[in-house]
Design a protein around this motif. Structure first.
Motif, mmCIF file in Angstrom:
data_model
loop_
_atom_site.group_PDB
_atom_site.id
_atom_site.type_symbol
_atom_site.label_atom_id
_atom_site.label_comp_id
_atom_site.label_asym_id
_atom_site.label_seq_id
_atom_site.Cartn_x
_atom_site.Cartn_y
_atom_site.Cartn_z
ATOM 1 N N SER A 268 1.049 -1.128 -0.085
ATOM 2 C CA SER A 268 0.103 -0.131 0.163
ATOM 3 C C SER A 268 0.939 1.478 0.194
ATOM 4 N N LYS A 269 2.027 1.127 0.635
ATOM 5 C CA LYS A 269 2.811 2.550 0.876
ATOM 6 C C LYS A 269 3.469 2.684 -0.577
ATOM 7 N N ASN B 154 2.128 2.066 -3.527
ATOM 8 C CA ASN B 154 1.189 2.270 -4.294
ATOM 9 C C ASN B 154 0.646 3.672 -4.011
ATOM 10 N N GLN B 155 0.797 3.882 -2.915
ATOM 11 C CA GLN B 155 0.395 5.357 -2.273
ATOM 12 C C GLN B 155 1.411 6.275 -3.042
ATOM 13 N N LYS C 101 -3.790 11.099 0.139
ATOM 14 C CA LYS C 101 -3.326 10.385 1.327
ATOM 15 C C LYS C 101 -4.219 9.886 2.198
ATOM 16 N N GLU D 122 -6.616 7.074 -0.497
ATOM 17 C CA GLU D 122 -6.066 6.195 -1.310
ATOM 18 C C GLU D 122 -6.157 4.780 -0.740
ATOM 19 N N GLU D 123 -5.573 4.306 0.564
ATOM 20 C CA GLU D 123 -5.793 3.127 0.968
ATOM 21 C C GLU D 123 -7.312 2.316 0.751
ATOM 22 N N LYS D 124 -8.013 3.336 1.444
ATOM 23 C CA LYS D 124 -9.459 2.703 1.587
ATOM 24 C C LYS D 124 -10.215 2.865 0.183
ATOM 25 N N LEU E 253 -8.510 1.860 -2.447
ATOM 26 C CA LEU E 253 -7.673 0.818 -3.060
ATOM 27 C C LEU E 253 -8.190 -0.442 -2.646
ATOM 28 N N ARG E 254 -8.666 -0.648 -1.351
ATOM 29 C CA ARG E 254 -9.280 -1.727 -0.613
ATOM 30 C C ARG E 254 -10.538 -2.024 -1.343
ATOM 31 N N SER F 143 -5.561 -6.402 -8.087
ATOM 32 C CA SER F 143 -5.069 -5.194 -7.361
ATOM 33 C C SER F 143 -4.548 -4.207 -8.350
ATOM 34 N N LYS G 154 -5.763 -0.487 -8.761
ATOM 35 C CA LYS G 154 -4.966 0.910 -8.740
ATOM 36 C C LYS G 154 -5.168 1.627 -10.014
#
Lengths: 182, 182
Positions: A2-3, A5-6, B29, B32-34, B36-37, B46, B50
């Motif tokens: 995830s890092k 990707n971020q 920031k 992104e993670e939310k 992507l999940r 994945s 992305k």
């Protein structure tokens, strides 16, 4: 993962923003879109009311006795194009609302029901308030209203149509006059 | 320097629109993670997730002026990601069927049988085999901690429908997971 990707996504998006490759659409663009959409819906509503009203107007002279026969004649002479265009207008307006809807949650069944009710009530109100008669006598739509009135009256006149002549049987019914040569 | 962390999403969006477009990186920031999940659960891939999240951020930036600050920004950006994922799935429809008309009974008792953590772990294991119409509300409710109202905003379906879908999704998930463990 995830890092990594971020960093990638953030870098890629921000580099496009900073380089001017992508830019924000201005506020007026969305305001224009909303205004056009609202305007289209209003115009479509007015047109739908008008067309529905024409359908009512063309039926008006035929209320009264002889219901069965008149109903048949009415169906034959009914301006089907009017409700067809009106329904198409309603569908188009709903489609516009759905496609270009920038706002949030909407109760579409309620919107559709309100729209249909508005069109029907609008058309009936115009009829009840006598605007039809007013338009038929004066104003820019006079010719159009007269044409529809004449066309409908012609179709309902006994003794006319398809080489057959109709004669009055009694107060409520007509019959085909077989003694008249074609 | 402003204390950006303390600002709400909506306040940040207002600053991006009027003063500092580079603050969009803070939005990336935060989400992104939310996203992507969420996209990974929808697309089961994945890399595709992305791409779709990157496109979602670009679309969000380009259309930022259409966002109404009176509403929740998170619902808005989730909606964009949802659209991106659905567009991708529609373009590659042969890859996975939608099961639109699948008849599934509701399951209200799953919470009594399993703890929330157990349900979450079940979702993570079995979600890939679920049709998207059930996968989406289930993911948003259990994994993204969204309320029924927010899910209704994101998916543009009535709140009652969200409840029905989640309930059916739980029943389906139970079936799928039990099959898997047998």
């Amino acid at each position: 993962m995830s890092k990594k990707n971020q960093i990638n996504i953030e870098n890629e998006v921000m580099s496009q923003i900073k380089s001017g490759k992508i830019s924000m659409k201005p506020k007026w663009y969305f305001m224009l879109g909303s205004t056009l959409m609202f305007g289209s819906v209003v115009v479509l509503t007015v047109v739908s009311i008008f067309l529905f009203n024409i359908a009512l107007f063309s039926l008006k002279p035929h209320y009264g006795p002889g219901a069965g026969f008149r109903l048949e004649m009415m169906i034959n002479s009914f301006p089907w194009w009017a409700p067809i265009i009106a329904i198409t207008g309603i569908i188009l307006a709903i489609w516009l609302l759905k496609k270009y809807d920038f706002s949030y949650r909407k109760n579409f069944p309620l919107i559709i029901l309100s729209f249909i009710l508005a069109v029907i009530l609008g058309a009936i109100l115009i009829d009840i308030l006598g605007f039809n008669d007013y338009f038929a006598k004066r104003g820019p739509m006079r010719g159009f209203y007269r044409q529809i009135e004449n066309q409908t009256n012609d179709n309902f006149r006994p003794g006319k149509g398809n080489g057959l002549r109709l004669r009055k049987y009694n107060q409520d019914t007509f019959e085909i006059d077989k003694n008249v040569p074609k | 320097m402003r204390d950006i962390q303390k600002l709400s999403d909506e306040q940040i969006v207002e600053i991006i629109r009027t003063k500092d477009k580079e603050l969009f990186s803070e939005i990336i920031k935060r989400y992104e993670e939310k996203l992507l999940r969420y996209a990974s659960y929808l697309l089961n891939d994945s890399e595709k997730a992305k791409d779709s999240v990157q496109n979602s951020f670009i679309k969000a930036y380009v259309n930022l002026n259409s966002f109404n600050s009176k509403f929740k920004f998170s619902s808005w950006i989730y909606r964009i990601t949802h659209n991106e994922a659905i567009n991708y799935i529609n373009k590659n429809k042969n890859e996975k069927p939608f099961f639109e008309n699948l008849e599934i009974e509701s399951d209200e008792n799953l919470e009594e049988e399993y703890s929330k953590n157990e349900i979450i772990s079940m979702i993570k294991t079995c979600i890939n085999q679920m049709p998207i119409m059930y996968k989406e509300p289930l993911t948003l409710y259990y994994l993204e901690d969204k309320s029924y109202l927010e899910i209704s905003d994101i998916l543009r379906i009535p709140v009652n429908t969200v409840g029905v879908r989640i309930s059916r999704a739980k029943a389906l998930m139970k079936k799928i997971c039990l099959k898997k463990t047998k």
